[in-house]
Design a protein around this motif. Structure first.
Motif, mmCIF file in Angstrom:
data_model
loop_
_atom_site.group_PDB
_atom_site.id
_atom_site.type_symbol
_atom_site.label_atom_id
_atom_site.label_comp_id
_atom_site.label_asym_id
_atom_site.label_seq_id
_atom_site.Cartn_x
_atom_site.Cartn_y
_atom_site.Cartn_z
ATOM 1 N N PHE A 1 3.308 12.916 -4.483
ATOM 2 C CA PHE A 1 3.586 13.591 -5.752
ATOM 3 C C PHE A 1 2.937 14.978 -5.760
ATOM 4 N N GLU B 1 -9.407 8.914 -4.314
ATOM 5 C CA GLU B 1 -8.582 7.979 -5.079
ATOM 6 C C GLU B 1 -7.137 7.977 -4.550
ATOM 7 N N LEU B 2 -6.630 9.167 -4.262
ATOM 8 C CA LEU B 2 -5.266 9.283 -3.723
ATOM 9 C C LEU B 2 -5.162 8.533 -2.389
ATOM 10 N N ARG C 1 -5.219 4.769 -3.032
ATOM 11 C CA ARG C 1 -3.936 4.289 -3.562
ATOM 12 C C ARG C 1 -2.933 4.124 -2.417
ATOM 13 N N TYR D 1 -3.558 3.642 0.729
ATOM 14 C CA TYR D 1 -3.977 2.523 1.560
ATOM 15 C C TYR D 1 -3.615 1.189 0.900
ATOM 16 N N GLN D 2 -3.964 1.060 -0.381
ATOM 17 C CA GLN D 2 -3.731 -0.201 -1.091
ATOM 18 C C GLN D 2 -2.244 -0.533 -1.171
ATOM 19 N N LYS D 3 -1.432 0.480 -1.439
ATOM 20 C CA LYS D 3 0.009 0.228 -1.575
ATOM 21 C C LYS D 3 0.604 -0.198 -0.234
ATOM 22 N N GLU E 1 1.575 6.886 -2.602
ATOM 23 C CA GLU E 1 1.200 6.504 -3.963
ATOM 24 C C GLU E 1 2.399 6.512 -4.906
ATOM 25 N N ARG F 1 5.279 5.098 -4.486
ATOM 26 C CA ARG F 1 6.030 3.841 -4.491
ATOM 27 C C ARG F 1 5.347 2.853 -5.436
ATOM 28 N N THR F 2 6.116 2.309 -6.382
ATOM 29 C CA THR F 2 5.552 1.354 -7.335
ATOM 30 C C THR F 2 5.628 -0.056 -6.755
ATOM 31 N N LYS F 3 4.913 -0.935 -7.421
ATOM 32 C CA LYS F 3 4.950 -2.347 -7.049
ATOM 33 C C LYS F 3 6.399 -2.837 -7.049
#
Lengths: 481, 443, 129
Positions: free
Chosen positions: B77, B348-349, B352, B354-356, B425, B427-429
């Motif tokens: 983004f 934080e970016l 995010r 990594y987590q996604k 980041e 891409r949503t769930k």
């Protein structure tokens, strides 16, 4: 102005991410993680906007000041091309999409832009084909030198030398050297053109190419250019055209018709894309028929059904010189500009550019030395030698112009002219603007004789006075700590 | 359409001052034989006509796809403030700041950019930017060759193939020897790589995360490279540096990379941003512009282009590089982007991303027949082994509205069933779940 | 213009001061003046073998870079380490504190190809014209 880092306040943020929407998993093993956080500024969005808006106001730019920087063609950059380049249909396309199976149709719009821009540039310059990939003019030169090497290699010869005149842009010998060539420099004769006798002597079968700017960096069109090209071809060497000065040639003369084999164009000069404070540029490279097979991959082709595709079938290619298809966003703006100007607009641009430069030349030649006093093309080169005798050097003239609201001409280039002042007004500047500039130049010439210190102490109205460049080089301070 | 301001009277007055009667007289040096054989360009169009035409072309591009393609170029983004700043024409219609007194804005912005790059990479000095990540890597390799006086370069095959190919194109006429060493289970093979490092080696080039998305700590390799008097060069993904060990922390001498992920649109391949940072003893071998801080006559801080004797406009054929322009406007994007986020925001970016990606891995693992190699950790991109050709899967997924990844068979032999999936980041769930469902359906 | 009597000079404006088998090497007062404020001296590596007239060092000002050629053949045995932090010594004291390096001279007879102070002085007068 303070640095952004000096505006740091712990805890401030200028951007907020969306809340996490996926379950948190165990993080990476500590051995892969950085130990110390980068020391970046913590600031608000308004801090950032005010900081950079403030910085922007410390610049001279085409939109705010006359900018006759020779060799750089600082013409007006039409605003509609910016809007086009920001269309999401262009900005949001991943470059790998057309390389996916079934992805051929996903970027048809962008491929058409590349294809059509290539066709237009080919016709404007009289070349057979272009690669749009080179990311800047110098990058185009390197690509060109690589094409030249590939051509000679395919013909069983490994030639050693590239010839450049002493008036050439520094990028020419640098590009040739980086591509693996030794550079032969030919001096400029008293007429302002490359010395033909010396050229003949140095030209031999070990010469791979002759790199020329035309019109040259003195702003002169060499009427014997065809002879130079024919002699090079006579020993099997290729002719390379540095397109930095193409603006004067639009519709008046085409490098391909002269006999140039390889050329680069600076889209950010001739085709009005913004210079961006130093880039991004774009340096498409055009070739004659016999060099097409060496062009970098991929190439954009048009299929018989009218759709566009990427072609990788080019076994003699020099390979990849850029990750994808070039600086697409820049090419897009140049394409829009070419469509807008069209045939007559391009010719008018060349005519007005040459008219403006000659007007400056004619009105200033009583005040400044003109080392080569003849009709020029898109730029004219004066010498401040007369003023230097009073202690007012080209650099002082530049600084005084800054105080008066003008970006200075290019100074001390070409190196063959002492105290050079290289003025390129471009076609988009009005006679009134040129007159104002000329009046200040005349005032400087008068001050040089009457009160030189008024010039040599300039600038005094800018955010900083003259800066200590020696200190900067002796004690390099290249980052904030 | 024309942008020429001259009226007929203006032209007349200017011609008179010059002393010629027609504009054409100014072109008399161009012999008749050299006039264009053709100039078959369509007539000019209005701004609105050209805009409509190009809007139509833009609409022919597919932008509605949900994107999982990365391969070195990522769909992050871009905050609106980035566009707002680079749209200021006091920035974008200026040129290289040759005249410092009327270019302090640009010079300071680049000095700040250089600082950002040094901080992210953990190295001492940065230049004002290069064209892209690939040309930056080539320039780094040439720096190593000049600095060491050696001509052998070892390249890990986890380095983006596009960059490796560029490296070989550029050096094909120079006698530089390249050796590629293999990636095993997603990571650089220490054994194979170190075996080739010797006193003839100029540099070793590694990428982190590598092309397969794997994250590594190369400190051990770098140490051994240094023992042989060679340089270690890292190609890195700047967003990952919010989280990952920096090249400086691993001991690398030079770091380069593609800065596109820092607020620069994908834009079909450019303009992008090549960045480069290095240890300070290498600064005189660096290519490109460099901005330095100094003082003016009154002792005020100011900025100038410095160490210019490295460059082509002074040293010509002996310059460190032929580069002239840089990608200043893209560098400005990166500087503004990083300023908005700050160190915390960047971390934080990275988290995010990594987590996604981890979530996507777990979703894809549920599909029978799909394997995700978990032997090496990854950042925001990973390799999936499919039960059929990745090419075919990609083709079918486009119909479902997904650019589902990059099929590795295109670049690597024997990897036809492997798909490289990037998850940013953005891409949503829901995107990820739908992606997994559709993938299951097409297999 | 300072042209010390006891030195040997090249046409490229380097000087050599012979002390037994050793020679101090630097650039002349004229050269430093022509370059302006020196910002950097790029020295050879200790132990490098150099040949007379070969490129052996570089010297830079803000806007110019010049090559320095070896006045004599031999081996570099020590460098003027001070120049790294204080390149201005070349401007302030070109023949003393601003020397570049010391070399072991392999062939002293090569000095016949160099100019003495008087001829270098004349050579400079020629350039000025």
């Amino acid at each position: 102005m303070k640095l952004i880092f000096e505006k740091h306040k712990e805890g401030r943020r200028g951007f907020t991410q969306a809340k996490p929407d996926v379950p948190e998993t165990k993080g990476l093993d500590g051995k892969y993680m950085r130990k110390s956080a980068p020391r970046l500024a913590s600031v608000s969005e308004l801090d950032v906007i005010r900081h950079y808006s403030g910085l922007s106001r410390l610049n001279y730019s085409v939109d705010t000041n006359f900018y006759p920087l020779g060799s750089c063609t600082m013409k007006y950059n039409p605003k509609f091309t910016e809007r086009i380049a920001s269309l999401e249909g262009f900005t949001d396309v991943h470059p790998l999409l057309p390389q996916l199976s079934g992805g051929g149709m996903l970027a048809q719009g962008s491929l058409e832009v590349l294809y059509e821009a290539e066709r237009l540039l080919s016709e404007i310059t009289g070349m057979s084909a272009f690669t749009m990939q080179p990311l800047a003019g110098a990058h185009g030169e390197l690509t060109g030198a690589m094409l030249i090497a590939a051509y000679h290699k395919a013909n069983g010869a490994r030639r050693k030398y590239v010839i450049v005149p002493d008036s050439s842009h520094g990028t020419n010998p640098a590009s040739a050297a980086i591509a693996g060539y030794e550079v032969i420099v030919i001096k400029t004769g008293p007429d302002g053109y490359m010395d033909l006798e010396e050229y003949k002597k140095k030209l031999n079968k070990d010469v791979a190419a002759v790199m020329l700017t035309c019109p040259d960096t003195l702003g002169l069109f060499n009427p014997r250019i065809k002879e130079i090209a024919d002699m090079a071809h006579g020993v099997g060497a290729l002719m390379y055209y540095d397109g930095a000065n193409l603006n004067a040639m639009l519709g008046k003369c085409r490098p391909g018709d002269i006999g140039f084999d390889v050329i680069h164009i600076n889209l950010h000069k001739t085709f009005a894309t913004p210079h961006g404070g130093g880039g991004p540029g774009s340096g498409p490279v055009g070739v004659g028929e016999k060099l097409i097979e060496f062009l970098p991959i991929s190439r954009v082709i048009r299929r018989s059904d009218g759709t566009f595709a990427l072609d990788y079938h080019c076994h003699k290619t020099i390979g990849y010189i850029a990750p994808f298809y070039g600086n697409f966003g820049v090419i897009l703006k140049a394409y829009a500009y070419m469509l807008c100007l069209g045939r007559e607009g391009l010719v008018e641009a060349a005519e007005a550019a040459v008219l403006g430069a000659n007007y400056c030349r004619a009105r200033l030649k009583a005040y400044y030395d003109l080392p080569f006093d003849k009709i020029c093309m898109h730029e004219c080169v004066f010498s401040a030698s007369r003023q230097a005798k009073h202690g007012v050097h080209a650099i002082d003239i530049a600084k005084y112009l800054i105080d008066k609201g003008f970006h200075p001409p290019t100074v001390y280039f070409p190196m063959i002219v002492k105290e050079a002042l290289m003025i390129e007004p471009t076609e988009t500047e009005s006679k009134e603007t040129l007159d104002e500039f000329i009046e200040v130049m005349i005032e400087i010439a008068r001050l040089a004789e009457e009160n030189p210190s008024l010039v040599t102490q300039a600038p005094i109205h800018m955010p900083v006075k003259r800066l200590d460049e020696t200190k900067a080089a002796r004690e390099p301070n290249l980052r904030f700590r | 359409m024309s942008y020429i301001p001259h009226t007929k009277d203006d032209v007349k007055a200017m011609l008179k001052a010059i002393g010629v009667s027609r504009v054409e007289d100014l072109f008399k040096d161009i012999p008749a034989a050299l006039r264009p054989k053709s100039f078959n360009i369509p007539p000019g169009k209005s701004e609105s006509e050209v805009t409509e035409h190009l809007k139509k072309l833009a609409s022919k591009n597919a932008t509605g796809l949900i994107n999982f393609v990365g391969a070195g170029f990522y769909d992050h983004f871009i905050p609106a403030a980035v566009d707002a700043i680079v749209s200021r024409s006091e920035f974008y219609t200026a040129y290289t700041p040759y005249q410092p007194e009327c270019s302090q804005g640009w010079l300071q912005a680049i000095y700040e950019y250089q600082t950002v790059i040094c901080e992210l990479t953990g190295l001492d000095v940065s230049n004002a930017s290069l064209y892209d990540g690939g040309t930056a890597l080539y320039e780094a390799a040439m720096m190593a060759v000049r600095f060491t006086g050696r001509k052998k370069i070892i390249v890990d095959s986890g380095v983006n193939l596009i960059y490796r190919t560029m490296l070989y194109s550029y050096t094909s006429n120079l006698s530089i020897e390249f050796l590629e060493t293999p990636v095993v289970h997603g990571q650089s093979s220490r054994e194979e790589l170190l075996k080739h490092v010797d006193d003839k080696t100029a540099a070793v080039i590694l990428q982190n995360p590598n092309f397969f998305g794997s994250v590594d700590d190369y400190s051990d390799i770098v140490e051994k490279v240094h023992k042989n008097g060679a340089l270690a060069i890292a190609s890195v993904y700047p967003v990952s540096l919010g989280l990952l060990k920096s090249p400086g922390e691993m001991g690398f001498d030079i770091a380069t990379g593609e800065g596109q992920s820092l607020g620069i649109p994908l834009s079909f391949g450019g303009p992008y941003l090549g960045f480069m940072a290095a240890k300070k003893e290498l600064v005189r071998q660096m290519p490109g512009r460099i901005v330095g801080a100094t003082v003016d006559k009154d002792g005020r801080r100011g900025f100038v282009l410095t160490l210019q004797t490295r460059e082509q406009h002074i040293r010509r054929e002996k310059a460190t590089s032929n580069i002239c322009s840089n990608e200043a406007l893209c560098a400005l994007r990166a500087a503004v982007f990083v300023s908005l986020l700050g160190a915390e925001g960047l971390k934080e970016l990275a988290e995010r991303n990594y987590q996604k990606a981890e979530f996507a891995k777990s979703e894809l693992l549920r599909i029978s027949g799909v394997e995700v190699k978990r032997s090496s950790p990854t950042f925001n991109e990973f390799t999936v082994l499919l039960p059929r050709q990745a090419n075919e899967v990609v083709y079918r997924m486009i119909d479902k509205g997904f650019a589902c990844g990059f099929p590795l068979g295109r670049f690597y032999k024997g990897m036809d069933n492997y798909l490289l999936v990037a998850v940013t980041e953005k891409r949503t769930k829901e995107d990820i779940r739908k992606f997994a469902d559709c993938l299951e359906a097409v297999l | 213009m300072n042209i010390p009597k006891d030195l040997f000079y090249t046409k490229d404006h380097e000087w050599a001061r012979l002390e037994g088998k050793k020679a101090y090497v630097g650039i002349t007062d004229y050269a430093q003046g022509a370059l302006g404020d020196i910002t950097f001296a790029g020295l050879p590596k200790n132990g490098d073998a150099v040949k007379q007239s070969d490129l052996c060092a570089t010297v830079e000002s803000v806007k110019a870079a010049s090559d320095v050629y070896a006045p004599l053949s031999g081996r570099v045995v020590s460098l003027n380490e001070k120049l790294a932090a204080h390149p201005e010594l070349v401007n302030k004291s070109p023949y003393e504190e601003g020397y570049f390096f010391v070399m072991d001279v392999s062939d002293e007879s090569e000095k016949t190809k160099l100019m003495d102070a008087a001829s270098y002085g004349k050579y400079l007068e020629g350039i000025a014209k």
